[in-house]
Structures are given as structure tokens and as C-alpha cells.
Motif scaffolding. Structure first.
Motif, PDB file in Angstrom:
ATOM      1  N   ASN A 106       0.574  -1.006  -0.090  1.00  0.00           N
ATOM      2  CA  ASN A 106       0.111  -0.151   0.087  1.00  0.00           C
ATOM      3  C   ASN A 106       0.819   1.355  -0.130  1.00  0.00           C
ATOM      4  OD1 ASN A 106      -2.482  -1.571   0.348  1.00  0.00           O
ATOM      5  ND2 ASN A 106      -1.524  -2.012   2.567  1.00  0.00           N
ATOM      6  N   GLN A 232      -8.305   1.611  -5.095  1.00  0.00           N
ATOM      7  CA  GLN A 232      -8.087   0.424  -4.752  1.00  0.00           C
ATOM      8  C   GLN A 232      -8.324  -0.631  -5.887  1.00  0.00           C
ATOM      9  OE1 GLN A 232      -9.943  -1.620  -0.738  1.00  0.00           O
ATOM     10  NE2 GLN A 232     -11.346  -2.141  -2.323  1.00  0.00           N
ATOM     11  N   ASN A 236      -6.979  -5.408  -4.040  1.00  0.00           N
ATOM     12  CA  ASN A 236      -7.467  -5.003  -2.880  1.00  0.00           C
ATOM     13  C   ASN A 236      -6.087  -4.293  -2.261  1.00  0.00           C
ATOM     14  OD1 ASN A 236     -10.193  -5.508  -2.464  1.00  0.00           O
ATOM     15  ND2 ASN A 236      -9.827  -7.551  -1.742  1.00  0.00           N
ATOM     16  N   ARG A 238      -4.012  -0.533  -1.872  1.00  0.00           N
ATOM     17  CA  ARG A 238      -4.735   0.571  -1.790  1.00  0.00           C
ATOM     18  C   ARG A 238      -3.276   1.653  -1.760  1.00  0.00           C
ATOM     19  NH1 ARG A 238      -8.820  -0.480   3.409  1.00  0.00           N
ATOM     20  NH2 ARG A 238     -10.220  -1.514   2.174  1.00  0.00           N
ATOM     21  N   GLN A 278      -5.047  -0.575   5.308  1.00  0.00           N
ATOM     22  CA  GLN A 278      -6.031  -1.606   5.521  1.00  0.00           C
ATOM     23  C   GLN A 278      -6.314  -2.263   6.934  1.00  0.00           C
ATOM     24  OE1 GLN A 278      -5.724  -4.876   2.826  1.00  0.00           O
ATOM     25  NE2 GLN A 278      -4.786  -3.811   1.551  1.00  0.00           N
ATOM     26  N   SER A 371     -12.896  -3.490   0.878  1.00  0.00           N
ATOM     27  CA  SER A 371     -12.403  -4.395   0.187  1.00  0.00           C
ATOM     28  C   SER A 371     -13.398  -5.241  -0.678  1.00  0.00           C
ATOM     29  CB  SER A 371     -11.693  -5.541   1.237  1.00  0.00           C
ATOM     30  OG  SER A 371     -10.739  -4.704   1.898  1.00  0.00           O
TER      31      SER A 371
END
Length: 433
Positions: A106, A232, A236, A238, A278, A371
Motif C-alpha cells: 500500500n 483500490q 485490494n 490501496r 487496511q 475491500s
């Protein structure tokens, strides 16, 4: 009194968020520009450490510590607090950062009004930035700060990423326009009275028109512009693009608003970090299953018109799940209700279609900010075996009766006809004698 109440609201909101750990890992690499002091962001970075993250700092041009080794990411999250850096080490390119996202790393990226490699990265995610050196400007409300330092109110329904009740925040940086991709998650938009323009020539209304002509992408004004936007990916992972790095600073977190209250920068930064790392709005499929009614094990195949039970186990509760039983096209589409008294468990019963082939149990749940939930289980549906058909059908009794009566009539007719011919021949023979 107002100052005390605002501080109390802020503390209560922080307490309500509680402590949470990321579902994707706790290692964080912070790329901090040498012109920035780490202590100026102690509230934000210290909050990450209190929540259990291990922070590693590195300058943008340093080669170590490496983000990846042999194509494998060394960190679960990467923070870019280098908005004005125009050159990075060889392992940091827009292509390599896109590759990190594909490997579930991420990214939290702070932009600036200047043209940098991160600007070209933002365009890969359907973000359109204004021309260089055109920050966000607003003259409302009246305040002692310059027009480029703007208090931004946060609507109650701004985004599911943000907690309700966050006070207005201070913002200084560049806005961006949002493209049409559905994977973008608007987190914070610009105030309606703001616009992007050259700060040295925004003294009259012509600056708005000039900004539009200079940009070539439409009018850079109003709440259609984004200040903080998330993205996203299909796996999943980000990424968040923030229009300025100062919104994460201690200065803005402690700065009072024009009405005398505390700014909500600390709360906003915490919510943004929790989402991109997350910690929140993260869903997980813990298990899927299917079986016939009154059975518990999943069969190798189903027969047409079987009564099927499909069940799903999630990490949290959702209200609007939907299941499809498909073969190229959905043959059955039904809601997947929750099982009362069993949190996170969903179950539905349906009849298999009267058509054989290869079918799939398909779950495809996508909502902005959450998600994605995707699951696909393949099962064959076959016609009944020869010994599985019923021997007699009640609806076919007229046909049974017709066949039986025809057979009986034929045998009676044959018997009578044959018997009659024998007697006739005997009579003729006796007369001849």
C-alpha cells in the motif's frame, strides 16, 4: 468554552477509533525529503508507532534500504513525504510503484503544486492535476492566513473512509480532478468557493477563467476537485494521493480554526492512514461451502433440480450480499441473507436449474472504500442417471391407460380372430366328407 468542547470532541473521536492492526502487515518505509524534519510530523508518525507499525526512514535519493529485493517487496506500506523531490533512486519509478501495488503493498503519497515524478504516477490512476505552480486558493472565510492556507470543512457524508464528526482541517497544496474509473474513492473534496490558480495573480475573478484556459481540462474550481483521493486495485491493495504534505504536519494538527476550534487534521490523517494501511473497511472471506439439503459434505456433482444450500463465512457482517449460479450467464441470481445468531455467516437455498453443464457459484461484491469480495466455485450439474428417474409418473396415467387398453384390445382381437378361423375350417372339412 468553544475551544474546550472542540478539544473534547477530538479526543473522543480518537478514543472511539481505538487501536487496530493492519491486515496486510506492519512494516512501513517512510521516504522523507531531506528538507522536511521528522519531528514536524511526530503526531502522525508517532500515532503509527503506537498502533504497532515499524517505521523505517529513507531519503528519496538513497539506494538503501531497498524497497524490493529480487522482485519481492521488503515493506508492507510505503509513505512518500517528498512532494518537491524531482529525482529518486533507481528503484523508485512510476512503473515500480505500480508493481508494488500489484504485490499488495500500500502507498500513501503526498503531492505538491510542483511537477515531479509522482505527478506522472497520479495520472496512471485517472487523476488529472492542474498546471504546475497552481495551488488551491480560497478567500473564504475571512482569516489572517494567506489564501493558499485554507480551512476545509468535512461533510458528514464525505466518505466512508472518514469517521463522522471530524472538525474542518487546514489544507495547503494542489487539488486534482477525478477521472471516470470506478476504482477511485473520493475522500476529501475542495470547498465550493475554492479554485486553482497562480497565487501571485488571483486578485480578481478573472483568475478563475485564466486557470480554466491555462489548464485545458475544464474549470479548476469548486467541489468537483479532490484534495485527498484513494484508489483500490483489483487485488485490494490501496493507494492514497493527498494534495499536500503539510496537512499531516504537527503545525496544522495544533493550529486553531478561524472560529477558535481545533483543526481535525490529526483525525483525518489517522483515518486516511487506517484506510490505506487496511485497518478499516477491510473485509475477508473466511470460507465458502455448498451441499445438498439434509447433507453436510460438498458433492462432486449435482443433479438437475437438486435442492442446493450455499453458505459463506465473512470476517464481518454485510447487508447486501448477492449470489449467482452461472453458466456463461446467470441462471439464478438471489440474495444471500445472514444466518440469525451466527455473525458473519450467510446462507441461501435454491433449486438447481433443469439444465446440465458446468456451473459456478459466483460472489462479486464491490463497494467504494471497502475491500472487494470475489469468490468463484465451479461445480458440474448432470442429468439424472438411468436408475434415478421415477418408474411411474402420476401425470402420465392417461398415456399408461391408453397403452394398456391398446395392448389388451390387440390380444383379444388376435385371440378371437385366430379361434374363429379354426372353427370355420373344421365345419368346411366335415361337409366335404
Amino acid at each position: 468554552m468553544r475551544l474546550l468542547s472542540s478539544a473534547l470532541v477530538t479526543l473522543l473521536a480518537l478514543a472511539r477509533l481505538g487501536f487496530a492492526s493492519s491486515s496486510s502487515g506492519d512494516s512501513v518505509l517512510v521516504l522523507l525529503d531531506p528538507s522536511l524534519d521528522r519531528e514536524d510530523y511526530s503526531i502522525f508518525l508517532g500515532g503509527l508507532e503506537k498502533r504497532g507499525y515499524n517505521l523505517t526512514f529513507r531519503a528519496p535519493k538513497d539506494a538503501s534500504p531497498a524497497i524490493t529485493d529480487y522482485g519481492v517487496p521488503n515493506y508492507d506500506h510505503v509513505i512518500f513525504f517528498a512532494p518537491d523531490t524531482k529525482s529518486y533512486a533507481q528503484d523508485i519509478t512510476p512503473q515500480s510503484l505500480v508493481g508494488l501495488l500489484s504485490q499488495n503493498t500500500n502507498l500513501l503519497i503526498a503531492l505538491s503544486p510542483k511537477q515531479t515524478p509522482l505527478t506522472s504516477l497520479a495520472t496512471e490512476f485517472s487523476l488529472i492535476l492542474p498546471p504546475p505552480e497552481t495551488p488551491l486558493i480560497s478567500h473564504h472565510p475571512a482569516r489572517s492566513e494567506p489564501p493558499t492556507t485554507i480551512p476545509v470543512p468535512i461533510p458528514s457524508s464525505a466518505s466512508p473512509v472518514l469517521s463522522p464528526g471530524i472538525p474542518p482541517i487546514w489544507f495547503s497544496g494542489a487539488p486534482h480532478a477525478l477521472g471516470s474509473t470506478p476504482m477511485l474513492i473520493p475522500i476529501l473534496r475542495a470547498p465550493a468557493e475554492s479554485f486553482a490558480a497562480d497565487p501571485t495573480s488571483d486578485s480578481d475573478a478573472d483568475a478563475v477563467v485564466a486557470a480554466s484556459e491555462k489548464g485545458g481540462e475544464g474549470l479548476w474550481a469548486g467541489s468537483q476537485m479532490g484534495l485527498v483521493t484513494g484508489f483500490q486495485t483489483n487485488v485490494n491493495s490501496r493507494v492514497v494521493f493527498a494534495g499536500g504534505v503539510k496537512m499531516f504536519s504537527d503545525e496544522y494538527a495544533r493550529k486553531t480554526l478561524p472560529d477558535g476550534g481545533y483543526a481535525g487534521n490529526a483525525l483525518l490523517a489517522r483515518d486516511v492512514a487506517m484506510w490505506v494501511f487496511q485497518e478499516k473497511l477491510t473485509l475477508r472471506i473466511d470460507g465458502v461451502g455448498h451441499h445438498r439439503v439434509n447433507e453436510s459434505a460438498a458433492p462432486e456433482m449435482y443433479t438437475t433440480n437438486d435442492e442446493i444450500v450455499s453458505c459463506l463465512h465473512l470476517s464481518t457482517d454485510i447487508d447486501d450480499l448477492q449470489l449467482e449460479f452461472t453458466m456463461l450467464d446467470p441462471h439464478i441470481r438471489t440474495s444471500l441473507p445472514a444466518v440469525p445468531g451466527s455473525p458473519g455467516t450467510y446462507q441461501v437455498q435454491f433449486r438447481a436449474p433443469d439444465r446440465h453443464g458446468v456451473f459456478k457459484f459466483v460472489l462479486n461484491w464491490k463497494r467504494k472504500g471497502y475491500s472487494y469480495l470475489e469468490s468463484s466455485t465451479t461445480v458440474p450439474v448432470v442429468p439424472p442417471r438411468h436408475d434415478q428417474y421415477p418408474r411411474f409418473l402420476s401425470a402420465a396415467w392417461p398415456y399408461y391407460a391408453g397403452a394398456i387398453s391398446t395392448s389388451v384390445g390387440f390380444f383379444l382381437f388376435a385371440a378371437l380372430w385366430l379361434a374363429g378361423d379354426v372353427k370355420g375350417e373344421r365345419k368346411k372339412g366335415s361337409k366335404a366328407e
